[in-house]
Design a protein around this motif. Structure first.
Motif, PDB file in Angstrom:
ATOM      1  N   LYS A 125       0.820  -1.210   0.000  1.00 29.82           N
ATOM      2  CA  LYS A 125       0.000   0.000   0.000  1.00 29.82           C
ATOM      3  C   LYS A 125       0.854   1.260   0.000  1.00 29.82           C
ATOM      4  N   LEU A 126       1.959   1.233   0.735  1.00 31.07           N
ATOM      5  CA  LEU A 126       2.869   2.378   0.805  1.00 31.07           C
ATOM      6  C   LEU A 126       4.279   1.886   0.504  1.00 31.07           C
ATOM      7  N   ALA A 127       4.501   1.546  -0.731  1.00 29.19           N
ATOM      8  CA  ALA A 127       5.764   0.925  -1.140  1.00 29.19           C
ATOM      9  C   ALA A 127       6.850   1.973  -1.377  1.00 29.19           C
ATOM     10  N   HIS A 128       8.087   1.478  -1.474  1.00 31.62           N
ATOM     11  CA  HIS A 128       9.249   2.285  -1.877  1.00 31.62           C
ATOM     12  C   HIS A 128       9.480   3.477  -0.946  1.00 31.62           C
ATOM     13  N   ASP A 129       9.398   3.224   0.372  1.00 33.73           N
ATOM     14  CA  ASP A 129       9.699   4.256   1.374  1.00 33.73           C
ATOM     15  C   ASP A 129       8.814   5.491   1.229  1.00 33.73           C
ATOM     16  N   PHE A 130       7.582   5.299   0.768  1.00 31.36           N
ATOM     17  CA  PHE A 130       6.722   6.462   0.563  1.00 31.36           C
ATOM     18  C   PHE A 130       6.452   7.199   1.867  1.00 31.36           C
ATOM     19  N   ALA A 131       6.233   6.451   2.954  1.00 34.53           N
ATOM     20  CA  ALA A 131       5.931   7.097   4.237  1.00 34.53           C
ATOM     21  C   ALA A 131       7.064   8.017   4.665  1.00 34.53           C
ATOM     22  N   ALA A 132       8.305   7.572   4.510  1.00 37.17           N
ATOM     23  CA  ALA A 132       9.458   8.393   4.892  1.00 37.17           C
ATOM     24  C   ALA A 132       9.571   9.621   4.004  1.00 37.17           C
ATOM     25  N   ARG A 133       9.283   9.466   2.729  1.00 37.78           N
ATOM     26  CA  ARG A 133       9.358  10.607   1.820  1.00 37.78           C
ATOM     27  C   ARG A 133       8.274  11.634   2.142  1.00 37.78           C
ATOM     28  N   GLU A 134       7.126  11.165   2.566  1.00 39.44           N
ATOM     29  CA  GLU A 134       6.049  12.088   2.945  1.00 39.44           C
ATOM     30  C   GLU A 134       6.415  12.844   4.224  1.00 39.44           C
ATOM     31  N   VAL A 135       7.033  12.164   5.171  1.00 38.08           N
ATOM     32  CA  VAL A 135       7.500  12.827   6.394  1.00 38.08           C
ATOM     33  C   VAL A 135       8.521  13.909   6.046  1.00 38.08           C
ATOM     34  N   ALA A 136       9.446  13.596   5.157  1.00 32.67           N
ATOM     35  CA  ALA A 136      10.463  14.575   4.764  1.00 32.67           C
ATOM     36  C   ALA A 136       9.818  15.811   4.148  1.00 32.67           C
ATOM     37  N   PHE A 137       8.774  15.597   3.356  1.00 33.48           N
ATOM     38  CA  PHE A 137       8.052  16.730   2.770  1.00 33.48           C
ATOM     39  C   PHE A 137       7.416  17.591   3.861  1.00 33.48           C
ATOM     40  N   ILE A 138       6.791  16.959   4.846  1.00 29.54           N
ATOM     41  CA  ILE A 138       6.144  17.697   5.932  1.00 29.54           C
ATOM     42  C   ILE A 138       7.162  18.533   6.695  1.00 29.54           C
ATOM     43  N   MET A 139       8.343  17.982   6.929  1.00 28.84           N
ATOM     44  CA  MET A 139       9.373  18.687   7.690  1.00 28.84           C
ATOM     45  C   MET A 139       9.912  19.920   6.973  1.00 28.84           C
ATOM     46  N   GLU A 140       9.687  20.014   5.662  1.00 29.33           N
ATOM     47  CA  GLU A 140      10.192  21.155   4.899  1.00 29.33           C
ATOM     48  C   GLU A 140       9.564  22.473   5.344  1.00 29.33           C
ATOM     49  N   ILE A 141       8.463  22.447   6.043  1.00 23.13           N
ATOM     50  CA  ILE A 141       7.826  23.675   6.511  1.00 23.13           C
ATOM     51  C   ILE A 141       8.734  24.442   7.453  1.00 23.13           C
ATOM     52  N   GLY A 142       9.605  23.739   8.185  1.00 15.39           N
ATOM     53  CA  GLY A 142      10.501  24.371   9.160  1.00 15.39           C
ATOM     54  C   GLY A 142       9.796  24.590  10.486  1.00 15.39           C
ATOM     55  N   GLY A 143      10.574  24.914  11.492  1.00 16.74           N
ATOM     56  CA  GLY A 143       9.995  25.191  12.803  1.00 16.74           C
ATOM     57  C   GLY A 143       9.639  23.967  13.613  1.00 16.74           C
ATOM     58  N   ILE A 144      10.042  22.773  13.140  1.00 20.85           N
ATOM     59  CA  ILE A 144       9.710  21.530  13.833  1.00 20.85           C
ATOM     60  C   ILE A 144      11.002  20.815  14.232  1.00 20.85           C
ATOM     61  N   GLU A 145      11.190  20.638  15.515  1.00 21.94           N
ATOM     62  CA  GLU A 145      12.308  19.854  16.042  1.00 21.94           C
ATOM     63  C   GLU A 145      11.804  18.447  16.334  1.00 21.94           C
TER      64      GLU A 145
END
Length: 455
Positions: free
Chosen positions: A192-212
């Protein structure tokens, strides 16, 4: 409970049952993505309804006609942003959300007796193709100087953290595991979420900045709720469900008996599917999405016979009809109206499960019929649900938060009984434990926190 090693030396449990090429196929995306032509054709089937029922059926309130119209006009970036405005995990939800019982069920075309618009596939098409080369589509507001602790890095925590950061607050995520993502990273089927998709989505979310992010930091072990309340201006709890329900039957402790969620996590985290041991004959006990996910993946790891047993009928299963059909077309046998009585073994390893046929009495209560049958097995997977663990909240003998039905009690904005503490996702009473519901809970709580901090 069994472990994933082969120290029991069972002759019918082994790794590497398939050719390497078969693993690559079996754990690739289960649903092929739309191509530009099919996406445009499908998008143009939409009526673009005013006050669209599909939009009302989406827990996150995505403007479905709006993003589909943008696909129809070739504006994929606009479509992706329209989705993300309401659901920052729109990519994963497009893949594992039960759209067949939500937005697609409410589609006007379905009400007219036609096939509904394949909203999930269109959402995935927009998310997969609309963000290429784009900077993060959302910018942080001016910093407020307020600090918020988010406990739990799953869908609820990620959605809450992203929205809070967008609103200008400084966020720290405390996650007990080694990676962010929660259920998306550890708990859903690989196909359902192949090829490390979950990790790539997390990386996208972190791009907003301001999150430790503080990984490997567990509430109740490394930090306490009281310490977070004293250090931060607000706290959001997105703890998920931490315990697996027991079968409460004899033989549950035998080798070869596994928690389905643990094994799924092992599948999600491995770099080599051929290294995972699997039996020839598998019994799965349960009726939800986790049961379906482990049953299908066991088959795709090379199991010969996989039987899923559920105590009630198909309509009572929490797995949707679509999921049940998917399992059956992937070689899984589903047997209804039976419950496990005991697991028997040889030399400490499970070899068979004794079941009792069940029925409903005149009052609708589930009862045993007294008639039994046996299924021979090499491995048993328990998938009868998970429960919330309140222990991390306790700093004495009781939880400082009010609980309801074994979970945290919170209002529609996520406010708990403790001032300055919000909660959302599966750890909160109510809901269907869907990823898309967790995203909405995190988003609503973020806005509630923002309003409270600005007073």
């Amino acid at each position: 409970m069994g472990t994933l090693d082969l120290t029991n030396d069972s002759p019918d449990i082994s790794a590497g049952r398939l050719d390497l090429g078969e693993y690559a196929i079996n754990f690739d995306d289960a649903v092929s993505p739309l191509n530009p032509q099919t996406a445009r054709v499908e998008a143009n089937r939409c009526y673009f309804c005013y006050d669209a029922p599909c939009m009302n059926a989406c827990p996150t309130g995505i403007d479905i006609p709006g993003f589909i119209r943008k696909i129809a006009t070739g504006n994929l970036s606009g479509a992706a942003v329209r989705i993300l405005e309401q659901n920052v995990l729109g990519g994963s939800c497009a893949r594992d959300c039960p759209t067949e019982i939500l937005c697609e069920q409410a589609c006007v075309r379905k009400a007219e007796g036609e096939n509904p618009i394949t909203i999930g596939n269109l959402q995935r098409y927009a998310m997969d193709n609309g963000l290429d080369g784009m900077p993060h589509p959302f910018a942080r507001a001016e910093t407020t100087g307020r600090r918020v602790a988010v406990v739990g890095g799953g869908p609820a925590g990620l959605a809450c953290a992203h929205r809070l950061a967008m609103l200008g607050h400084d966020v720290t995520i405390f996650e007990a595991r080694e990676k962010l993502g929660g259920l998306n990273e550890y708990g859903v089927a690989e196909y359902k979420l192949a090829h490390d998709f979950a990790a790539r989505e997390v990386a996208f979310i972190m791009e907003i900045g301001g999150i430790e992010v503080k990984l490997g930091t567990a509430l109740g072990r490394d930090v306490t709720l009281s310490s977070l309340r004293s250090e931060y201006d607000a706290v959001f709890l997105g703890l998920g469900l931490g315990a697996v329900k027991a079968l409460d039957c004899e033989g549950e402790e035998l080798a070869g008996v596994f928690n389905a969620v643990d094994y799924i996590a092992s599948i999600r985290q491995t770099d080599d599917f051929a290294s995972l041991p699997i039996g020839r004959r598998i019994v799965v006990i349960g009726g939800g999405n986790t049961a379906i996910d482990i049953a299908v993946q066991a088959k795709r790891l090379g199991a010969e016979d996989v039987i899923l047993v559920y105590r009630r009928g198909p309509d009572a299963m929490t797995a949707t009809g679509h999921e049940q059909e998917f399992a059956q077309t992937n070689g899984v046998t589903i047997k209804h109206w039976a419950r496990p009585l005991r697991i028997e073994g040889v030399d400490g390893h499970a070899t068979r499960v004794i079941f009792e046929y069940t029925a409903l009495d005149t009052s609708g209560k589930l009862i045993g019929t007294g008639r039994e049958f046996i299924i021979e097995t090499d491995m048993v997977f328990k998938a009868i649900g998970q429960s919330f663990v309140a222990d991390p909240l306790r700093e004495g003998t009781e939880s400082p938060l009010e609980l309801e039905n074994g979970r945290i009690k919170a209002d529609d904005e996520g406010r708990t009984s403790l001032e300055g503490v919000w909660a959302g996702g599966d750890c909160v009473a109510g809901g269907q434990d869907l990823t898309v519901e967790s995203v909405q809970a995190g988003k609503l709580a973020a806005h509630s926190i923002d309003r409270a901090l600005r007073k």
